[in-house]
Design a protein around this motif. Structure first.
Motif, PDB file in Angstrom:
ATOM      1  N   UNK A 224       4.460   4.538   9.052  1.00  0.00           N
ATOM      2  CA  UNK A 224       3.768   3.556   8.228  1.00  0.00           C
ATOM      3  C   UNK A 224       2.605   4.230   7.505  1.00  0.00           C
ATOM      4  N   UNK A 225       2.423   3.840   6.265  1.00  0.00           N
ATOM      5  CA  UNK A 225       1.248   4.302   5.520  1.00  0.00           C
ATOM      6  C   UNK A 225      -0.010   3.745   6.171  1.00  0.00           C
ATOM      7  N   UNK A 226      -0.899   4.653   6.627  1.00  0.00           N
ATOM      8  CA  UNK A 226      -2.152   4.227   7.256  1.00  0.00           C
ATOM      9  C   UNK A 226      -3.032   3.495   6.247  1.00  0.00           C
ATOM     10  N   UNK A 227      -3.026   3.953   5.018  1.00  0.00           N
ATOM     11  CA  UNK A 227      -3.845   3.319   3.978  1.00  0.00           C
ATOM     12  C   UNK A 227      -3.397   1.882   3.745  1.00  0.00           C
ATOM     13  N   UNK A 228      -2.075   1.660   3.708  1.00  0.00           N
ATOM     14  CA  UNK A 228      -1.573   0.303   3.502  1.00  0.00           C
ATOM     15  C   UNK A 228      -1.903  -0.593   4.696  1.00  0.00           C
ATOM     16  N   UNK A 229      -1.769  -0.053   5.912  1.00  0.00           N
ATOM     17  CA  UNK A 229      -2.104  -0.839   7.101  1.00  0.00           C
ATOM     18  C   UNK A 229      -3.566  -1.266   7.093  1.00  0.00           C
ATOM     19  N   UNK A 230      -4.434  -0.371   6.637  1.00  0.00           N
ATOM     20  CA  UNK A 230      -5.863  -0.719   6.571  1.00  0.00           C
ATOM     21  C   UNK A 230      -6.116  -1.853   5.596  1.00  0.00           C
ATOM     22  N   UNK A 231      -5.182  -2.057   4.649  1.00  0.00           N
ATOM     23  CA  UNK A 231      -5.306  -3.149   3.687  1.00  0.00           C
ATOM     24  C   UNK A 231      -4.522  -4.383   4.132  1.00  0.00           C
ATOM     25  N   UNK A 232      -3.977  -4.324   5.351  1.00  0.00           N
ATOM     26  CA  UNK A 232      -3.217  -5.452   5.879  1.00  0.00           C
ATOM     27  C   UNK A 232      -1.805  -5.530   5.356  1.00  0.00           C
ATOM     28  N   UNK A 233      -1.280  -4.416   4.831  1.00  0.00           N
ATOM     29  CA  UNK A 233       0.070  -4.379   4.260  1.00  0.00           C
ATOM     30  C   UNK A 233       0.920  -3.411   5.082  1.00  0.00           C
ATOM     31  N   UNK A 234       2.122  -3.835   5.428  1.00  0.00           N
ATOM     32  CA  UNK A 234       3.044  -2.956   6.152  1.00  0.00           C
ATOM     33  C   UNK A 234       3.974  -2.271   5.159  1.00  0.00           C
ATOM     34  N   UNK A 235       3.870  -0.949   5.074  1.00  0.00           N
ATOM     35  CA  UNK A 235       4.727  -0.158   4.185  1.00  0.00           C
ATOM     36  C   UNK A 235       5.268   1.031   4.981  1.00  0.00           C
ATOM     37  N   UNK A 236       6.512   0.854   5.464  1.00  0.00           N
ATOM     38  CA  UNK A 236       7.149   1.881   6.269  1.00  0.00           C
ATOM     39  C   UNK A 236       8.300   2.532   5.493  1.00  0.00           C
TER      40      UNK A 236
END
Length: 799
Positions: A224-236
């Motif tokens: 998962x993109x850590x940057x996306x997770x920090x924005x509340x978005x799951x992008x795997x």
């Protein structure tokens, strides 16, 4: 002393053989020592040390150090020879194995210069010879297989020594197979037992190694993109996006190596892969899968992933799309997904590089109800490494199912061609250029047809066949008559199994009365020569010289002019201008003091051409001289894609296309290599080939195809609704201006001038109209190969 020889045996259970899972006796270790390389192994008191000279004529030199840093050959019960000059020279040659040994010596504080040399196999050892020693105390053993650079005209390549250690005290229970040594100092080192999942964070640029410790075990992976997770978005990693952008079921080392998110952001890329066979992006195993098979409550990877990812706030899913590393699934003709045991062997791994900061998860698959994990789930090791590590891109290559895995190698000419392209593809264990960045396939093709081109053919397998029975062995194993081959002559031939199917095609170079060099497309042919020599107890040595002889081909009408300006030949050897077709000469760059090479008038392009063989250390010099002189002639680098076009037009066959082990030489279109009348001696496969020739079933033919559609290899050839053959190779010919193909067809229909159809879309819904024609399609009289060119052949070429 009399010690029973130690050899691996294939794993076997209830009639199922697995040669790729070799078994050694309890307490026995195997440590290959590469030719011109070395190995350091700790040894305990009472251990039995065995050295095996696998190919023969390979000296070994070793040193044993006690814990007090003393060295005395008597510690191994033998006589020493003083300072280990051969071992010291081997450690100083810059090899990867030597660097590891030097580090081990440095850590232990041992001075190799004070070692007492122990030598073995110094008097012309036979293939399979062994020597044995017993350690009288604990210590560190350093073993080397010394060897110098082989001159192209010689036949003494350094080859491997196999070191076996039979432990005196291995323990009552056979220890579990542990993970292999790390590739470097790991940042993290996680063991995942089957039925578990572990998540971990990786920074951009860092590496992730996923190891199948015991073999035949699957491991699901997501990132998962850590940057996306920090924005509340799951992008795997997204399977559909990855397949669409990479054009394959799963990425592989090379240019098309990345895994992408649905936003088309690259997350990870494959750097190394020793297995090469993984799942087609299905789901990690799910609760529903086991429930539908009658196993409710069975632990599964998807639920495990959900549990471990919950700490990052990632929403749970009933089934996780994943990279299912080492999981062997396939699609059948009806698009049904099936599975079989994984291809992975103990220690196989994939190495990925993070392209952004990631949260990753890996599993040890618990499936024990089907072949997914070979019916026996085992553990997975996950290691991470610093971004500053220098890991080269590579596939795993094995010479045979039983052989040790090898990394994809760069040829000695790699950096020369890397000046012109980044498009390298894996070919039989080596990286070869596919297309050139500022040229392209068509331009490279025309350069060879109209002017001159240079290509890297170093992965061709070279084996030195020497000894009193060398001619007898070659006469037995190839279809051509070796008794008619003069010193300095080259001949193209086939090599067959007993049933007549082809092992390989290749060329035999006669360097002396008892010196032959086999050059083929794969290692199977060289291993076959070794097997036959051993089986018949012949007085001959067969030694692999592939990595001592790298070669470029210079092909095209100006090739003779270029080489004649570069190479000097001694009076007893033919000059470049004098060299006939299928002959060789020993030459030097410039004059008698120059770099040594072997040049043969051979090639794979259908044009006048030569191959230049040199030691890898001299490759850049050779290429630069050819390139410099070739500038006045419009020389162009040529890759595999253009070479394939040239060889199809020239009617030159290729392994896996025009022939395999089910195809005899007549069916492969090279029946001229089987002189059944003039070669009266028996050879392997002769009786079967005679029978197959008398009652032919298939024949290789040429096709001219209407329209502009190029069929694919394997497309069916039909007359009406009946399939009568298949396409083996096809292309749109630039010089002929039409689509042409090679293919095998039933002998009853292999008549020139007959109309046939090539089937696509199940062979029925789409047909390409074609006609059977002679081949080669271009230059059937081989005038160009003989150096006969007409001016009107080149209306647009610079004179």
């Amino acid at each position: 002393m009399n010690v029973k020889p130690i050899f691996e045996v294939p794993y076997e259970r209830s009639g199922v053989l697995a040669p790729g899972l070799p078994i050694l006796p309890h307490g026995t270790e195997r440590h290959p020592v590469p030719g011109a390389g070395s190995r350091a192994v700790p040894v305990s008191k009472g251990d039995t040390i065995t050295l095996l000279d696998r190919d023969g004529m390979q000296p070994a030199e070793m040193v044993f150090f006690a814990p007090d840093r003393s060295s005395d050959a008597a510690m191994l019960g033998t006589q020493g020879h003083g300072r280990p000059e051969g071992l010291i020279a081997t450690l100083a040659n810059g090899s990867a194995s030597g660097k590891k040994v030097l580090r081990a010596l440095e850590v232990a504080g041992f001075d190799i210069g004070r070692g007492d040399a122990i030598r073995a196999f110094s008097d012309g050892s036979r293939p399979g010879d062994m020597v044995h020693f017993v350690a009288e105390c604990d210590g560190l053993l350093i073993v080397s297989a010394p060897g110098e650079a082989m001159r192209p005209e010689d036949n003494n390549p350094p080859t491997d020594i196999i070191l076996y250690i039979q432990r005196a005290a291995p323990g009552l229970e056979k220890p579990d197979v542990g993970p292999p040594d790390p590739l470097a100092d790991p940042l993290g080192d996680i063991n995942i037992q089957p039925g578990n999942a572990k998540s971990y964070e990786v920074k951009a640029g860092e590496f992730i190694q996923i190891v199948d410790i015991r073999g035949r075990e699957c491991s699901d992976f997501q990132a998962f993109s850590r940057r996306a997770l920090d924005q509340g978005i799951e992008r795997e990693i997204d399977p559909t996006t990855t397949r669409s952008l990479m054009g394959s079921l799963y990425p592989q080392p090379g240019i098309f190596s990345k895994y992408w998110s649905v936003d088309q952001e690259p997350l990870v890329e494959i750097v190394q892969d020793t297995c090469g066979r993984h799942d087609t992006f299905g789901l990690a195993c799910t609760a529903r899968y086991y429930e539908d098979l009658g196993y409710p409550g069975h632990v599964n990877c998807s639920d495990n992933i959900n549990k471990d990812l919950s700490q990052y706030g990632i929403r749970p899913r009933a089934g996780w799309p994943a990279i299912n590393f080492f999981f062997n699934t396939m699609l059948d003709d009806d698009n049904a997904i099936g599975m079989d045991d994984p291809w992975s062997r103990p220690g196989d791994f994939v190495l990925l590089r993070a392209l952004t900061d990631l949260v990753c998860v890996s599993t040890g698959c618990p499936c024990d109800i089907d072949p997914a994990n070979g019916w026996n789930p085992t553990d997975i090791q996950v290691r991470t490494y610093k971004a500053t590590e220098d890991f080269k891109r590579s596939y795993g290559y094995r010479k045979s199912a039983e052989a040790d895995v090898e990394e994809t190698k760069k040829t000695a000419f790699h950096d020369c061609f890397a000046r012109h392209t980044r498009d390298f593809v894996e070919y039989n264990g080596y990286w070869l250029p596919n297309t050139m960045t500022n040229h392209g396939t068509i331009a490279e093709y025309w350069a060879c047809r109209d002017q001159v081109a240079v290509m890297d053919l170093s992965p061709l397998r070279k084996y030195e066949v020497v000894g009193p029975d060398a001619e007898e062995l070659m006469q037995l194993c190839v279809t051509r008559n070796m008794k008619k081959l003069s010193v300095g002559q080259v001949v193209y031939t086939a090599m067959c199994y007993e049933h007549g199917g082809m092992i390989d095609d290749g060329t035999v170079y006669r360097l002396g009365e008892t010196n032959f060099r086999w050059i083929g497309g794969n290692d199977t042919s060289g291993l076959w020569l070794q097997e036959q020599a051993r089986k018949r107890n012949m007085n001959v040595w067969v030694r692999n010289s592939t990595d001592q002889l790298h070669n470029v081909a210079v092909q095209g009408r100006h090739s003779r002019d270029i080489l004649s300006q570069i190479f000097w030949t001694p009076p007893q050897q033919p000059t470049i201008e004098e060299l006939p077709w299928f002959r060789l000469t020993v030459a030097r760059v410039g004059d008698v003091r120059g770099t040594s090479v072997v040049i043969s008038r051979t090639g794979y392009s259908g044009e006048l051409g030569y191959e230049i063989f040199c030691h890898p250390k001299d490759a850049v010099e050779i290429f630069d001289r050819v390139w410099e002189v070739g500038q006045d002639y419009g020389i162009t680098p040529l890759g595999l894609a253009a070479l394939d076009m040239l060889r199809i037009e020239g009617g030159l066959i290729f392994a896996g296309s025009e022939f395999d082990d089910q195809t005899d030489p007549f069916e492969a279109g090279v029946g001229f290599t089987v002189p059944l009348k003039s070669k009266t001696d028996d050879f392997i496969g002769r009786s079967a080939i005679e029978e197959r020739k008398a009652h032919p079933h298939r024949k290789l033919v040429g096709f001219d195809i209407e329209g502009g559609t190029v069929p694919s290899p394997g497309d069916c050839v039909r007359i009406g609704k009946a399939q009568v053959g298949e396409i083996t190779s096809a292309m749109k010919s630039p010089i002929l201006g039409k689509v042409i193909a090679l293919g095998r067809i039933a002998s009853t229909h292999a008549l020139e001038g007959h109309d046939i159809e090539i089937g696509q879309l199940d062979g029925q819904q789409k047909r390409l109209k074609a006609k059977i024609v002679p081949f080669p399609h271009f230059d059937p009289a081989k005038e160009r190969v003989k150096g006969v060119y007409l001016k009107n052949d080149f209306p647009d070429a610079a004179e």
